[in-house]
Design an enzyme around this catalytic site. Structure first.
Site, PDB file in Angstrom:
ATOM      1  N   GLU A 140      -1.361  -7.592  13.275  1.00  0.00           N
ATOM      2  CA  GLU A 140      -0.368  -6.509  13.298  1.00  0.00           C
ATOM      3  C   GLU A 140       0.532  -6.614  14.525  1.00  0.00           C
ATOM      4  OE1 GLU A 140      -2.252  -2.646  11.682  1.00  0.00           O
ATOM      5  OE2 GLU A 140      -3.929  -3.957  12.117  1.00  0.00           O
ATOM      6  N   ARG A 188       4.178   0.325  18.434  1.00  0.00           N
ATOM      7  CA  ARG A 188       3.574   0.667  17.151  1.00  0.00           C
ATOM      8  C   ARG A 188       3.585   2.188  16.995  1.00  0.00           C
ATOM      9  NH1 ARG A 188      -2.298   2.135  15.394  1.00  0.00           N
ATOM     10  NH2 ARG A 188      -1.998   2.083  13.153  1.00  0.00           N
ATOM     11  N   ARG A 229     -14.765   7.964   6.806  1.00  0.00           N
ATOM     12  CA  ARG A 229     -13.932   8.818   5.931  1.00  0.00           C
ATOM     13  C   ARG A 229     -14.365   8.645   4.486  1.00  0.00           C
ATOM     14  NH1 ARG A 229      -8.646   6.163   8.030  1.00  0.00           N
ATOM     15  NH2 ARG A 229      -9.073   6.338  10.248  1.00  0.00           N
ATOM     16  N   HIS A 274      -1.368   1.454   7.527  1.00  0.00           N
ATOM     17  CA  HIS A 274      -1.664   0.015   7.659  1.00  0.00           C
ATOM     18  C   HIS A 274      -0.504  -0.843   7.130  1.00  0.00           C
ATOM     19  CE1 HIS A 274      -6.209   1.088   7.101  1.00  0.00           C
ATOM     20  NE2 HIS A 274      -5.931   1.003   8.401  1.00  0.00           N
ATOM     21  N   ASN A 300       0.558  -0.342  21.786  1.00  0.00           N
ATOM     22  CA  ASN A 300       0.046   0.652  20.843  1.00  0.00           C
ATOM     23  C   ASN A 300      -0.639   1.713  21.707  1.00  0.00           C
ATOM     24  OD1 ASN A 300      -1.217   2.125  18.898  1.00  0.00           O
ATOM     25  ND2 ASN A 300      -2.447   0.425  18.077  1.00  0.00           N
TER      26      ASN A 300
END
Ligand code: AMP
Length: 403
Positions: free
Chosen positions: A388, A95, A245, A184, A7
């Site tokens: 993941e 990823r 956020r 996600h 990633n």
């Protein structure tokens, strides 16, 4: 088969090496602050008894290529390594955050795929450029391996138009690709599959709400193994309250603040993405820090937690209506897996909808998959650790086996 998952960000490379025969993690780590003065690397080797041997290096890492070369040296190192030769690595799973509407399944990386990821840069300006760098250097370092791209957006591509379209002039979708994409996806897909297995149900007959609560947070409505709605939007700013956020707000707030405070686009972007959420509400973007503040009587922290859990609860209600029938709710990621108060508050007073949390089970420490609802409620509330990287390795393996 050994598969390396990477990633790559603009200044980092996260990596995990798996032996797919036993679905075992062999090693992993992080190269950080690439191109900066004070770079570094942390590497973990998984020993035979499951213990981890850690190795840390400090010092500048000039570029991604040098960073990945060092990773390969460590993976085949006599003390820290787990392979003898880099050619043992059959495939590299990359990823990729944004695959847009065309890259909707794990795909062997060729020049066309690279061109499409590049075209999608405007939709993921913080992520796709770093991923492309990762692809470039990994192809050079592992010329014999199969390189597979696994997209965060892919799981959400089954969302129907009435759920992914915004009520904006339709040309903005057709010409500028303005629509809900969701993120996600790898995590939602992984925990949804795990949940069906745990519940001993066929995925095609299982309806789930999956709730990924990490620094970023999102929810998905999953009908019969396929995603039908998700809380993030065209960007990861929409939906739940997150660390920094804001999640869903009235879009007119943006114009109001722009005019009233004289803020330009970049300042507004920064305000909503980096200074809002839990941080904006109480000064702590990390849930553990927030809980400590709450425990010392900080009223803003108390309210922030209530707002955070209330937003999740609203989405549970919405997705229950979307699905019509619900078998399970899954909490995952840092907060979802570890924060009992959030799980309890988000599911409070929902007995009328068949949803409840058993407080003793909820608070009991545990590491694997566990059920935290009472045995007799229709909807099973589960905590499932996400993985993941393993999911990306599994998807990569599936692609390799079809070649
Ligand atoms: P992630 O992005 O999945 O690594 O999740 C990061 C978030 O998980 C941060 O807000 C952490 O504070 C939170 N977190 C991790 N461990 C715990 C814990 N034991 N209790 C509450 N929150 C936690």
């Amino acid at each position: 088969m050994k598969i390396l998952v990477i990633n790559t960000g603009s200044s980092s490379i996260k990596y995990e090496l798996f032996d797919m025969d036993g679905q075992q993690r062999l090693a992993g780590g992080l190269v950080e602050k690439i191109g900066e003065k004070s770079g570094g690397l942390t590497h973990q080797k998984v020993l035979g008894n499951g213990e981890i041997r850690r190795h840390t290096e400090h010092g500048p890492v000039p570029d991604h290529g040098q960073g990945l070369k060092r990773v390969v040296e460590l993976l085949s190192h006599s003390e820290h390594g787990v392979i003898t030769n880099k050619d043992e690595i059959a495939a590299v799973g990359h990823r990729i955050v944004h695959g847009g509407e065309t890259l909707t399944a794990p795909t062997v990386i060729d020049d066309q795929v690279i061109a499409t990821i590049r075209e999608l840069e405007p939709l993921a300006p913080l992520h796709n450029p770093g991923h492309l760098k990762g692809i470039e250097v990994a192809r050079a370092v592992f010329p014999r391996a199969v390189h597979v791209a696994v997209f965060d957006t892919a799981f959400h591509q089954t969302i129907p138009p009435h759920a992914f379209m915004y009520a904006l002039p339709v040309d903005l979708y057709k010409t500028h690709k303005v629509r809900r994409y969701g993120f996600h996806g790898t995590s939602h897909a992984y925990v949804a599959e795990q949940a069906a297995r745990y519940l001993e149900r066929r995925p095609e007959e299982t309806n789930l709400i999956t709730i990924h609560l990490g620094n970023g947070g999102s929810m998905a409505a999953v009908r019969g193994g396929k995603c039908v709605d998700t809380s993030m939007g065209m960007t990861p700013l929409a939906g739940l309250v997150m660390g920094t956020r804001c999640g869903d707000i009235d879009p007119a707030i943006v114009f109001y603040l722009g005019k009233r405070l004289g803020l330009g686009m970049d300042a507004l972007d920064n305000l909503l993405n980096k200074e809002s959420g839990l941080k904006g509400l109480c000064g702590a973007n990390d849930m553990r820090e927030l809980l400590a503040k709450r425990d010392s009587g900080d009223a803003n922290a108390c309210l922030a937690l209530e707002i955070y859990a209330y937003r999740i609860k609203k989405y549970i209600g919405a997705y229950l209506a979307v699905l019509g029938r619900l078998d399970g709710i899954v909490f995952t990621a840092g907060i979802g897996e570890n924060c009992a108060p959030v799980r309890s508050m988000a599911c409070a007073d929902l007995e009328g909808l068949g949803i409840a949390v058993d407080e003793e089970k909820n608070k009991a420490p545990g590491r694997g998959i566990r059920q935290i609802s009472p045995d007799n409620t229709p909807v099973k509330v589960l905590v499932i650790p996400t993985n993941e990287e393993l999911r990306i390795a599994q998807e990569t393996q599936r692609v390799v086996e079809t070649l």
